[in-house]
Scaffold this motif. Structure first.
Motif, PDB file in Angstrom:
ATOM      1  N   VAL A  52      -3.158  -1.140  -0.184  1.00 41.35           N
ATOM      2  CA  VAL A  52      -2.356  -2.329  -0.481  1.00 41.35           C
ATOM      3  C   VAL A  52      -3.110  -3.326  -1.380  1.00 41.35           C
ATOM      4  O   VAL A  52      -2.580  -4.400  -1.683  1.00 41.35           O
ATOM      5  CB  VAL A  52      -1.852  -3.038   0.806  1.00 41.35           C
ATOM      6  CG1 VAL A  52      -0.848  -2.170   1.538  1.00 41.35           C
ATOM      7  CG2 VAL A  52      -2.985  -3.411   1.742  1.00 41.35           C
ATOM      8  N   ASP A  53      -4.299  -2.924  -1.811  1.00 45.41           N
ATOM      9  CA  ASP A  53      -5.081  -3.799  -2.682  1.00 45.41           C
ATOM     10  C   ASP A  53      -4.297  -4.041  -3.985  1.00 45.41           C
ATOM     11  O   ASP A  53      -3.902  -3.092  -4.653  1.00 45.41           O
ATOM     12  CB  ASP A  53      -6.429  -3.104  -2.982  1.00 45.41           C
ATOM     13  CG  ASP A  53      -7.381  -4.062  -3.677  1.00 45.41           C
ATOM     14  OD1 ASP A  53      -7.226  -5.283  -3.512  1.00 45.41           O
ATOM     15  OD2 ASP A  53      -8.256  -3.574  -4.418  1.00 45.41           O
ATOM     16  N   GLY A  54      -4.018  -5.279  -4.313  1.00 41.22           N
ATOM     17  CA  GLY A  54      -3.301  -5.606  -5.546  1.00 41.22           C
ATOM     18  C   GLY A  54      -1.782  -5.500  -5.451  1.00 41.22           C
ATOM     19  O   GLY A  54      -1.057  -5.793  -6.398  1.00 41.22           O
ATOM     20  N   ILE A  55      -1.301  -5.072  -4.295  1.00 44.32           N
ATOM     21  CA  ILE A  55       0.152  -4.909  -4.084  1.00 44.32           C
ATOM     22  C   ILE A  55       0.776  -6.275  -3.754  1.00 44.32           C
ATOM     23  O   ILE A  55       0.184  -7.075  -3.025  1.00 44.32           O
ATOM     24  CB  ILE A  55       0.388  -3.915  -2.920  1.00 44.32           C
ATOM     25  CG1 ILE A  55      -0.070  -2.509  -3.306  1.00 44.32           C
ATOM     26  CG2 ILE A  55       1.815  -3.921  -2.426  1.00 44.32           C
ATOM     27  CD1 ILE A  55       0.662  -1.908  -4.458  1.00 44.32           C
ATOM     28  N   THR A  56       1.979  -6.517  -4.289  1.00 39.87           N
ATOM     29  CA  THR A  56       2.642  -7.790  -3.970  1.00 39.87           C
ATOM     30  C   THR A  56       3.876  -7.593  -3.094  1.00 39.87           C
ATOM     31  O   THR A  56       4.425  -8.555  -2.556  1.00 39.87           O
ATOM     32  CB  THR A  56       3.098  -8.511  -5.254  1.00 39.87           C
ATOM     33  OG1 THR A  56       4.056  -7.668  -5.926  1.00 39.87           O
ATOM     34  CG2 THR A  56       1.926  -8.792  -6.180  1.00 39.87           C
ATOM     35  N   CYS A  57       4.341  -6.336  -3.014  1.00 40.36           N
ATOM     36  CA  CYS A  57       5.633  -6.116  -2.359  1.00 40.36           C
ATOM     37  C   CYS A  57       5.676  -4.713  -1.744  1.00 40.36           C
ATOM     38  O   CYS A  57       5.199  -3.752  -2.355  1.00 40.36           O
ATOM     39  CB  CYS A  57       6.717  -6.244  -3.435  1.00 40.36           C
ATOM     40  SG  CYS A  57       8.368  -5.905  -2.877  1.00 40.36           S
ATOM     41  N   LEU A  58       6.224  -4.601  -0.548  1.00 43.54           N
ATOM     42  CA  LEU A  58       6.436  -3.286   0.069  1.00 43.54           C
ATOM     43  C   LEU A  58       7.921  -2.946  -0.018  1.00 43.54           C
ATOM     44  O   LEU A  58       8.768  -3.813   0.225  1.00 43.54           O
ATOM     45  CB  LEU A  58       6.017  -3.294   1.532  1.00 43.54           C
ATOM     46  CG  LEU A  58       4.553  -3.635   1.844  1.00 43.54           C
ATOM     47  CD1 LEU A  58       4.307  -3.616   3.357  1.00 43.54           C
ATOM     48  CD2 LEU A  58       3.607  -2.676   1.130  1.00 43.54           C
ATOM     49  N   LEU A  81       3.121 -10.424   1.984  1.00 44.92           N
ATOM     50  CA  LEU A  81       3.733  -9.606   0.945  1.00 44.92           C
ATOM     51  C   LEU A  81       5.253  -9.734   1.026  1.00 44.92           C
ATOM     52  O   LEU A  81       5.802  -9.979   2.102  1.00 44.92           O
ATOM     53  CB  LEU A  81       3.365  -8.128   1.135  1.00 44.92           C
ATOM     54  CG  LEU A  81       1.870  -7.785   1.178  1.00 44.92           C
ATOM     55  CD1 LEU A  81       1.672  -6.322   1.534  1.00 44.92           C
ATOM     56  CD2 LEU A  81       1.238  -8.106  -0.172  1.00 44.92           C
ATOM     57  N   ARG A  82       5.908  -9.553  -0.110  1.00 42.92           N
ATOM     58  CA  ARG A  82       7.364  -9.469  -0.089  1.00 42.92           C
ATOM     59  C   ARG A  82       7.730  -8.098   0.486  1.00 42.92           C
ATOM     60  O   ARG A  82       6.980  -7.130   0.303  1.00 42.92           O
ATOM     61  CB  ARG A  82       7.845  -9.590  -1.538  1.00 42.92           C
ATOM     62  CG  ARG A  82       9.308  -9.783  -1.700  1.00 42.92           C
ATOM     63  CD  ARG A  82       9.614 -10.076  -3.178  1.00 42.92           C
ATOM     64  NE  ARG A  82      11.001  -9.815  -3.442  1.00 42.92           N
ATOM     65  CZ  ARG A  82      11.551  -9.761  -4.645  1.00 42.92           C
ATOM     66  NH1 ARG A  82      10.797  -9.969  -5.725  1.00 42.92           N
ATOM     67  NH2 ARG A  82      12.845  -9.518  -4.789  1.00 42.92           N
ATOM     68  N   CYS A  83       8.878  -8.004   1.158  1.00 44.73           N
ATOM     69  CA  CYS A  83       9.292  -6.709   1.712  1.00 44.73           C
ATOM     70  C   CYS A  83      10.771  -6.493   1.418  1.00 44.73           C
ATOM     71  O   CYS A  83      11.607  -7.348   1.739  1.00 44.73           O
ATOM     72  CB  CYS A  83       9.059  -6.683   3.222  1.00 44.73           C
ATOM     73  SG  CYS A  83       9.540  -5.124   3.980  1.00 44.73           S
ATOM     74  N   VAL A  84      11.081  -5.368   0.780  1.00 40.54           N
ATOM     75  CA  VAL A  84      12.481  -5.024   0.517  1.00 40.54           C
ATOM     76  C   VAL A  84      12.799  -3.729   1.262  1.00 40.54           C
ATOM     77  O   VAL A  84      12.058  -2.746   1.162  1.00 40.54           O
ATOM     78  CB  VAL A  84      12.741  -4.852  -0.999  1.00 40.54           C
ATOM     79  CG1 VAL A  84      14.217  -4.538  -1.247  1.00 40.54           C
ATOM     80  CG2 VAL A  84      12.320  -6.108  -1.769  1.00 40.54           C
ATOM     81  N   PHE A 105      11.233 -11.030  10.348  1.00 42.59           N
ATOM     82  CA  PHE A 105       9.978 -10.871   9.616  1.00 42.59           C
ATOM     83  C   PHE A 105      10.150 -11.175   8.124  1.00 42.59           C
ATOM     84  O   PHE A 105       9.229 -10.978   7.340  1.00 42.59           O
ATOM     85  CB  PHE A 105       9.424  -9.455   9.807  1.00 42.59           C
ATOM     86  CG  PHE A 105       9.095  -9.111  11.245  1.00 42.59           C
ATOM     87  CD1 PHE A 105       8.500 -10.048  12.082  1.00 42.59           C
ATOM     88  CD2 PHE A 105       9.370  -7.856  11.767  1.00 42.59           C
ATOM     89  CE1 PHE A 105       8.191  -9.734  13.409  1.00 42.59           C
ATOM     90  CE2 PHE A 105       9.066  -7.546  13.090  1.00 42.59           C
ATOM     91  CZ  PHE A 105       8.485  -8.488  13.912  1.00 42.59           C
ATOM     92  N   GLY A 106      11.347 -11.600   7.741  1.00 44.74           N
ATOM     93  CA  GLY A 106      11.564 -12.078   6.376  1.00 44.74           C
ATOM     94  C   GLY A 106      11.870 -11.003   5.356  1.00 44.74           C
ATOM     95  O   GLY A 106      11.783 -11.253   4.143  1.00 44.74           O
ATOM     96  N   ALA A 107      12.241  -9.795   5.800  1.00 46.52           N
ATOM     97  CA  ALA A 107      12.538  -8.730   4.837  1.00 46.52           C
ATOM     98  C   ALA A 107      13.845  -9.009   4.101  1.00 46.52           C
ATOM     99  O   ALA A 107      14.763  -9.628   4.654  1.00 46.52           O
ATOM    100  CB  ALA A 107      12.637  -7.389   5.570  1.00 46.52           C
ATOM    101  N   GLU A 108      13.914  -8.555   2.838  1.00 45.66           N
ATOM    102  CA  GLU A 108      15.163  -8.628   2.061  1.00 45.66           C
ATOM    103  C   GLU A 108      15.853  -7.280   2.191  1.00 45.66           C
ATOM    104  O   GLU A 108      15.204  -6.248   2.027  1.00 45.66           O
ATOM    105  CB  GLU A 108      14.843  -8.893   0.588  1.00 45.66           C
ATOM    106  CG  GLU A 108      14.126 -10.205   0.362  1.00 45.66           C
ATOM    107  CD  GLU A 108      13.409 -10.209  -0.992  1.00 45.66           C
ATOM    108  OE1 GLU A 108      13.985  -9.746  -1.992  1.00 45.66           O
ATOM    109  OE2 GLU A 108      12.256 -10.656  -1.027  1.00 45.66           O
ATOM    110  N   LEU A 109      17.156  -7.300   2.449  1.00 46.12           N
ATOM    111  CA  LEU A 109      17.864  -6.039   2.671  1.00 46.12           C
ATOM    112  C   LEU A 109      18.748  -5.657   1.493  1.00 46.12           C
ATOM    113  O   LEU A 109      19.485  -6.498   0.962  1.00 46.12           O
ATOM    114  CB  LEU A 109      18.728  -6.143   3.926  1.00 46.12           C
ATOM    115  CG  LEU A 109      18.018  -5.624   5.180  1.00 46.12           C
ATOM    116  CD1 LEU A 109      16.876  -6.523   5.581  1.00 46.12           C
ATOM    117  CD2 LEU A 109      18.996  -5.467   6.305  1.00 46.12           C
TER     118      LEU A 109
END
Ligand SMILES: Cc1ncc(COP(=O)(O)O)c(C=O)c1O
Length: 314
Positions: A52-58, A81-84, A105-109
């Motif tokens: 996940v190094d350098g990752i902004t979004c899962l 991290l952002r999560c979609v 947990f704030g995920a976008e669906l």
């Protein structure tokens, strides 16, 4: 992420009710993070710091009650991290169970009509995220990748240490576990093959796919992890392993009379919460096995509890 080792607990009352004294549960429901379950063990590898190094979004996908999506979303929240999540079906009415937790947990669906559309939508969402300047990590469904399997290879080692310490005179262990995307059973096969354990018999109880397909997926994934990550080869055939698909009933996530009975029995006789999609069907298979075959004097039986309790509250 995971609270390890998870306990191996005796279930004497349930065992007695089923006519099988030596019954145990390996409580992977208690891996801890974000209400635990088997996904925590797999994501511990798939979302390890170098990954996940350098990752902004899962970005990942699953059903509306996906345990995998729940744990992925919690990891994203914990690490900023952002999560979609691409989910098939839902949301109708107020979200409950895992769907509620994913939102908490704030995920976008991103909702698609059915399962077959998920992969293509993940691809298009990846492109949209890249265009928006994100650096996404795509987590395959169920984290059932060779890397994710390592979580269950180490679980196999952990389980062997625990059963070896029991000193109960048994020389054979029968393990029942739910199985769907195959990573859990593949990891167990890998771990047991590396240890050259032929005394642990695995039954993977399908939540959806036909048993012969799941057999192939699990063995292939185990070998893939051995060759590509551990730079060795294993003989997956030395591990006694069989997928079972006779508890699927009317399909994925649809309870059966047997899975309902299993949920009741585990609740009343052991204080254990099962979920409607995975663990109640695995438990139903275990119950059918014990009622049909019993266990021999040299055998003990272990129910691998892979979690999923939020699904019962959906
Ligand atoms: C609670 C639970 N048990 C079992 C499984 C099946 O595990 P796997 O996908 O590794 O076969 C899942 C995953 O979907 C799950 O959420």
């Amino acid at each position: 992420m995971a609270n390890l080792p998870t306990p191996l607990v005796p279930l004497p009352r349930l065992g007695h009710a089923l006519g099988a004294g030596r019954l145990w549960a390996k409580m992977d429901a208690e891996t801890g993070f974000a209400l635990g379950g088997n996904k925590v063990r797999k994501l511990e590898y798939v979302l390890a710091p170098p990954m996940v190094d350098g990752i902004t979004c899962l970005l990942t996908a699953g059903g509306p009650q996906s345990n995998h999506c729940r744990v992925t979303a919690a990891f994203a929240a914990r690490h900023g991290l952002r999560c979609v999540l691409v989910t098939n079906g839902g949301p109708e009415g107020d979200p409950t169970g895992n769907a509620l937790l994913q939102r908490l947990f704030g995920a976008e669906l991103v909702v698609v009509e059915n399962r077959s559309e998920r992969a293509a939508r993940m691809e298009s969402v990846t492109q949209e995220l890249l265009a928006a300047g994100e650096t996404p990590l795509v987590v395959p469904i169920g984290a059932s990748t060779p890397l994710g399997c390592l979580g269950y290879a180490s679980a196999a080692i952990e389980l062997c240490e625990q059963i070896d310490a029991l000193d109960d005179g048994c020389t054979e262990t029968i393990v029942f576990s739910a199985s769907s995307s195959g990573g859990t059973l593949a990891g167990l096969i890998l771990g047991l093959a590396l240890l050259e354990r032929t005394d642990v018999h695995l039954f993977g109880v399908s939540a959806d796919a036909p048993a012969d397909e799941l057999d192939v997926v699990c063995r292939r994934l185990a070998q893939d992890a051995a060759v590509n990550l551990l730079e060795t080869t294993i003989d997956p055939e030395i591990v006694p392993f069989k997928s079972i698909d006779d508890q699927v009933g009317d399909g994925y996530g649809v309870p059966t009379p047997e899975s309902r009975e299993a949920t009741e029995l585990f609740g009343r006789q052991a204080g254990i919460v099962l979920d409607p999609t995975y663990t109640s069907k695995a438990a139903a298979a275990l119950i059918a096995h014990l009622r049909g075959h019993g266990i021999h004097d040299h055998q003990r039986c272990v129910f691998l509890h892979t979690g999923g309790a939020p699904g019962l509250l959906a």
